[in-house]
Design an enzyme around this catalytic site. Structure first.
Site, short mmCIF file in Angstrom:
data_model
loop_
_atom_site.label_atom_id
_atom_site.label_comp_id
_atom_site.label_asym_id
_atom_site.label_seq_id
_atom_site.Cartn_x
_atom_site.Cartn_y
_atom_site.Cartn_z
N LYS A 58 -71.34 -9.47 -23.15
CA LYS A 58 -71.98 -8.95 -23.75
C LYS A 58 -72.46 -7.97 -24.48
O LYS A 58 -72.23 -7.41 -25.32
CB LYS A 58 -72.99 -9.96 -23.63
CG LYS A 58 -72.81 -11.52 -24.60
CD LYS A 58 -72.93 -12.47 -23.61
CE LYS A 58 -71.97 -12.97 -23.56
NZ LYS A 58 -71.30 -14.21 -22.78
N GLY A 122 -75.81 -16.88 3.98
CA GLY A 122 -76.79 -17.96 4.51
C GLY A 122 -75.55 -18.84 4.82
O GLY A 122 -74.39 -19.20 3.97
N GLY A 188 -56.10 -19.81 -21.31
CA GLY A 188 -56.76 -20.15 -21.10
C GLY A 188 -57.60 -20.09 -22.10
O GLY A 188 -58.07 -19.05 -22.50
N ILE A 192 -64.45 -18.10 -21.53
CA ILE A 192 -64.40 -16.91 -20.94
C ILE A 192 -62.90 -16.18 -21.96
O ILE A 192 -63.06 -14.67 -22.27
CB ILE A 192 -64.29 -16.81 -20.14
CG1 ILE A 192 -65.61 -17.33 -19.03
CG2 ILE A 192 -63.75 -15.39 -18.85
CD1 ILE A 192 -65.84 -17.77 -17.69
N GLU A 211 -52.89 -21.57 -24.30
CA GLU A 211 -53.60 -22.42 -23.80
C GLU A 211 -53.18 -23.89 -23.85
O GLU A 211 -51.99 -24.10 -24.72
CB GLU A 211 -54.76 -22.75 -24.88
CG GLU A 211 -54.84 -24.19 -24.86
CD GLU A 211 -56.23 -24.42 -24.10
OE1 GLU A 211 -57.23 -23.03 -23.38
OE2 GLU A 211 -56.04 -25.80 -22.97
N ALA A 276 -58.54 -17.34 -17.06
CA ALA A 276 -59.16 -18.38 -17.29
C ALA A 276 -58.85 -19.11 -17.61
O ALA A 276 -59.32 -19.86 -19.02
CB ALA A 276 -60.22 -16.69 -18.70
N ALA A 327 -75.81 -20.40 -17.23
CA ALA A 327 -76.73 -19.82 -16.92
C ALA A 327 -78.09 -20.31 -17.03
O ALA A 327 -78.97 -19.63 -15.86
CB ALA A 327 -77.18 -18.01 -17.00
N HIS A 451 -88.13 -16.85 -45.92
CA HIS A 451 -87.31 -16.22 -46.60
C HIS A 451 -87.19 -13.80 -46.83
O HIS A 451 -88.11 -13.71 -47.16
CB HIS A 451 -86.89 -16.18 -48.49
CG HIS A 451 -86.08 -15.67 -49.24
ND1 HIS A 451 -84.35 -16.47 -49.05
CD2 HIS A 451 -86.40 -15.04 -50.45
CE1 HIS A 451 -84.50 -15.75 -49.67
NE2 HIS A 451 -84.50 -15.15 -50.66
P1 FAD Z 1 -73.83 -17.33 -9.96
O1 FAD Z 1 -74.41 -16.80 -10.28
O2 FAD Z 1 -72.45 -17.12 -9.43
O3 FAD Z 1 -74.76 -16.92 -8.49
C1 FAD Z 1 -74.57 -17.55 -6.81
C2 FAD Z 1 -74.52 -16.24 -6.17
O4 FAD Z 1 -74.90 -16.93 -4.44
C3 FAD Z 1 -73.53 -15.55 -6.21
O5 FAD Z 1 -73.82 -13.68 -6.40
C4 FAD Z 1 -73.47 -15.40 -4.44
O6 FAD Z 1 -72.11 -13.76 -4.27
C5 FAD Z 1 -73.71 -15.89 -3.90
N1 FAD Z 1 -73.67 -16.45 -2.74
C6 FAD Z 1 -72.84 -17.59 -2.99
N2 FAD Z 1 -72.53 -18.29 -1.88
C7 FAD Z 1 -73.62 -17.58 -0.34
C8 FAD Z 1 -73.94 -17.66 0.66
N3 FAD Z 1 -72.97 -18.35 1.42
N4 FAD Z 1 -75.30 -16.85 0.92
C9 FAD Z 1 -75.24 -15.35 0.13
N5 FAD Z 1 -75.01 -15.84 -1.06
C10 FAD Z 1 -73.84 -16.15 -1.34
N6 FAD Z 1 -73.39 -18.17 -19.03
C11 FAD Z 1 -74.04 -18.71 -19.76
O7 FAD Z 1 -74.66 -19.66 -19.80
N7 FAD Z 1 -73.64 -17.65 -21.08
C12 FAD Z 1 -72.86 -16.58 -21.13
O8 FAD Z 1 -73.09 -16.26 -21.99
C13 FAD Z 1 -72.17 -16.05 -19.80
N8 FAD Z 1 -71.00 -15.84 -20.11
C14 FAD Z 1 -70.83 -15.73 -18.98
C15 FAD Z 1 -69.08 -14.82 -18.38
C16 FAD Z 1 -68.08 -14.80 -17.95
C17 FAD Z 1 -67.40 -13.84 -17.87
C18 FAD Z 1 -68.49 -15.68 -16.27
C19 FAD Z 1 -67.26 -15.51 -15.51
C20 FAD Z 1 -69.40 -16.84 -16.55
C21 FAD Z 1 -70.17 -16.78 -18.25
N9 FAD Z 1 -71.04 -17.41 -17.71
C22 FAD Z 1 -72.55 -17.22 -19.18
C23 FAD Z 1 -71.85 -18.49 -16.84
C24 FAD Z 1 -72.56 -18.00 -16.01
O9 FAD Z 1 -72.37 -17.01 -15.47
C25 FAD Z 1 -73.20 -19.30 -14.56
O10 FAD Z 1 -73.61 -19.88 -15.08
C26 FAD Z 1 -74.08 -18.37 -13.76
O11 FAD Z 1 -74.27 -17.28 -13.32
C27 FAD Z 1 -74.13 -19.43 -12.72
O12 FAD Z 1 -75.62 -19.39 -12.10
P2 FAD Z 1 -75.72 -19.92 -10.39
O13 FAD Z 1 -76.77 -18.83 -9.80
O14 FAD Z 1 -75.81 -21.08 -10.05
O15 FAD Z 1 -74.55 -19.27 -9.86
P1 AMP Z 2 -62.82 -23.55 -19.41
O1 AMP Z 2 -62.75 -24.22 -18.40
O2 AMP Z 2 -63.80 -23.68 -20.73
O3 AMP Z 2 -62.97 -21.64 -19.04
O4 AMP Z 2 -60.94 -23.45 -20.42
C1 AMP Z 2 -60.03 -23.17 -19.63
C2 AMP Z 2 -59.53 -23.83 -20.44
O5 AMP Z 2 -57.65 -22.59 -19.47
C3 AMP Z 2 -58.78 -24.72 -20.40
O6 AMP Z 2 -59.10 -25.07 -21.67
C4 AMP Z 2 -57.17 -25.43 -19.40
O7 AMP Z 2 -56.96 -26.67 -20.53
C5 AMP Z 2 -56.88 -24.32 -19.43
N1 AMP Z 2 -55.51 -23.99 -18.53
C6 AMP Z 2 -55.77 -24.11 -17.65
N2 AMP Z 2 -54.32 -23.87 -16.53
C7 AMP Z 2 -53.16 -23.92 -17.64
C8 AMP Z 2 -52.59 -22.88 -17.95
N3 AMP Z 2 -51.01 -23.34 -16.24
N4 AMP Z 2 -51.61 -22.91 -18.33
C9 AMP Z 2 -52.49 -22.63 -19.83
N5 AMP Z 2 -54.00 -23.17 -19.74
C10 AMP Z 2 -54.37 -23.87 -19.06
#
Ligand code: FAD
Ligand code: AMP
Length: 478
Positions: A58, A122, A188, A192, A211, A276, A327, A451
């Site tokens: 963001k 862990g 994709g 993302i 895609e 992605a 998140a 408004h």
């Molecule tokens: P994570 O955030 O993945 O955290 C898990 C943590 O556990 C990690 O830090 C990892 O290192 C740690 N861990 C794993 N295994 C172990 C272990 N054995 N010991 C110690 N530590 C460990 N979501 C939204 O809602 N809004 C958004 O705008 C959004 N934008 C995104 C953009 C991108 C580019 C990406 C990649 C994701 C985005 N998401 C967004 C998704 C969001 O980041 C995830 O849904 C969220 O982080 C999940 O939270 P979590 O705590 O389950 O896992």
């Molecule tokens: P998301 O799971 O929302 O992040 O979207 C990932 C997207 O990647 C999905 O719409 C999939 O259809 C697409 N995708 C997965 N594998 C391939 C591939 N080999 N070539 C093109 N698109 C793909």
């Protein structure tokens, strides 16, 4: 050596850190284990969301939006901005500062609330024991009354496009480019892929999105998905549906991507390629064979609606369990588990999880789409209102998109709200609140909105369900 805690949390992303903070607030002695190190090589809390996900993406989306506004749209409103330029290293450095501030904030919240942060890895053992290995390799066994597993997710890798440093990257790498690639490929067209594709497209890359599916954003309201494809295409994203990537190879300082479409095998030359194609639950090294926790058929930790695993007093929350990888869903699950451990009875309402795609315009929704309701054979009514007829959107020169409210044909209960437009991510919160309170479209129509606001489009769409939006022509006398 062993240490004793009421609760041990594995993972300090939004699921794990929220669970740990709430547990500590409820009076439990709580430790939270986190293995990751940040870009500066120091241990970091906050997980994917704060370090490599929601927040950094963001930061770059907002910065690149401001750039395109200045470059292409200021002139529309009487501002001359010449020599508008991008300083990519500065933009990335600022993104890193935002990340540092927020991850440091979690460290502060842990200290202030009394959570013990343990930096290392862990592993869940049998009998509610957790093995903790710090970054120097020292191992400690932790004894816990309750264990919360929150290890999150990682990007899916696909064999045709193996990551190679600097050329073929995942979402994490795409947040770190040091200059604007001239030609960028994105595999994709999911959330993302579109967000990161938009960032670099705005900054000047020629972006091709490949895609595999024939349909664009199938989870989004059909009308919005159609409009979004047109708008994003006009912005410069070359979105090629029905194209399956079959290979990617670095050759002479560029990437040659092979893909198949309806016309056969094709190739595309790009300077960088972002993979992605989704995320998968991360459970490597997490579970001892006798710990009693099971995976489901897709590799997620198996839990019930209350996030209980098959082992007593062991819970799992966030991206590693079923449900959307978001998140806010993750942290609500973390808080629910903490409060249930304390004897309270909260639930997560999985029917009112808001979804957002932070393109411009933003796309946000909650509840069911028309296509889902049709497939289920449900009777429904629809009201919609375009931002092109909303005073605030016109004043702000930001009029693309609309709000759609879908309600049950008999009870008028709101079943879904779909927004594409300026600040859709904020607007959808109103719909979530309304749906949490089981509101009808009429209820929303009877509420007063300030408004001029973008939110008035929600009001008008809700009135439109009964056919009497004020700023629309309606000749039916009722
Ligand atoms: P994570 O955030 O993945 O955290 C898990 C943590 O556990 C990690 O830090 C990892 O290192 C740690 N861990 C794993 N295994 C172990 C272990 N054995 N010991 C110690 N530590 C460990 N979501 C939204 O809602 N809004 C958004 O705008 C959004 N934008 C995104 C953009 C991108 C580019 C990406 C990649 C994701 C985005 N998401 C967004 C998704 C969001 O980041 C995830 O849904 C969220 O982080 C999940 O939270 P979590 O705590 O389950 O896992
Ligand atoms: P998301 O799971 O929302 O992040 O979207 C990932 C997207 O990647 C999905 O719409 C999939 O259809 C697409 N995708 C997965 N594998 C391939 C591939 N080999 N070539 C093109 N698109 C793909």
């Amino acid at each position: 050596m062993s240490e004793q805690y009421d609760v041990v949390v594995i993972g300090a992303g939004p699921a794990g850190y929220a669970a740990a903070i709430r547990c500590a607030q409820l009076g439990f002695s709580t430790a939270c284990i986190e293995k990751d190190k940040g870009n500066d090589g120091e241990p970091t809390l906050g997980g994917t969301c704060l370090n490599w996900g929601c927040i950094p993406s963001k930061a770059l989306l907002d910065a690149s939006h401001k750039y395109i506004e200045a470059k292409e749209h200021f002139a529309d409103i009487g501002i001359t901005a010449s020599n508008v330029e991008v300083d990519v290293p500065k933009m990335i450095a600022r993104k890193d500062e935002v990340v540092k501030g927020l991850t440091g904030g979690i460290t502060g919240l842990f200290k202030g609330n009394g959570v013990t942060a343990l930096y290392g890895t862990g592993k869940l053992l049998a009998n509610k024991q957790v093995s903790f290995t710090d970054h120097d390799g020292k191992e400690t066994t932790l004894e816990a009354e309750h264990v919360i597993l929150a290890p999150g997710s990682v990007p899916v890798a696909i064999p045709p496009a193996p990551l190679t440093e600097d050329f073929i990257v995942d979402s994490t790498g795409a947040l770190e480019f040091s200059e604007v690639p001239k030609r960028l490929g994105v595999i994709g067209a999911g959330v993302i892929g579109l967000e990161l594709g938009s960032v670099w497209n705005r900054l000047g890359s020629e972006v091709v999105v490949l895609e595999a599916l024939e349909e664009f954003l199938p989870m989004v309201d059909e009308r919005i998905s159609r409009d979004a494809k047109k708008i994003l295409t006009n912005q410069g994203l070359d979105i090629r549906l029905g194209t399956r990537v079959t290979g990617a190879e670095v050759k002479d300082g560029a990437v040659e991507v092979s893909y198949q479409d309806s016309e056969g095998e094709q190739t595309l030359q790009v300077d960088k390629l972002i993979v992605a194609v989704g995320r998968r639950p991360f459970t490597e090294g997490l579970l001892a064979p006798d710990c009693g926790v099971n995976l489901d058929e897709r590799g997620f930790l198996y839990v019930n609606d209350l996030c209980q695993t098959d082992a007593p007093n062991i819970y799992a929350v966030g991206d590693v369990v079923r449900g959307p990888m978001l998140a806010h869903k993750s942290s609500e699950e973390g808080v629910m588990v903490a409060e249930r451990i304390a004897g309270f009875k909260p639930l997560v309402n999985y029917d009112t999880i808001p979804n957002v795609i932070y393109t411009h315009p933003e796309i946000a929704w909650v509840g069911k789409t028309e296509q889902q309701l049709k497939a289920d054979g449900d009777n429904y009514k629809v009201g919609s209102f375009p931002f092109a007829a909303n005073g605030r959107a016109l004043a702000a020169n930001d009029t693309q998109g609309s709000v759609k409210v879908i309600a049950d044909a008999d009870s008028d209960r709101i079943l879904g709200v779909h927004v594409m437009g300026p600040q859709a991510s904020e607007i959808v919160a109103q719909a979530v609140i309304a749906m949490e309170f089981d509101a009808s479209a009429e209820d929303l129509g009877l509420i007063m909105f300030a408004h001029p606001t973008l939110s008035e489009a929600v009001h008008e769409a809700a009135l439109g369900v009964a056919g009497h939006a004020i700023h629309m022509i309606n000749r039916k006398k009722k």
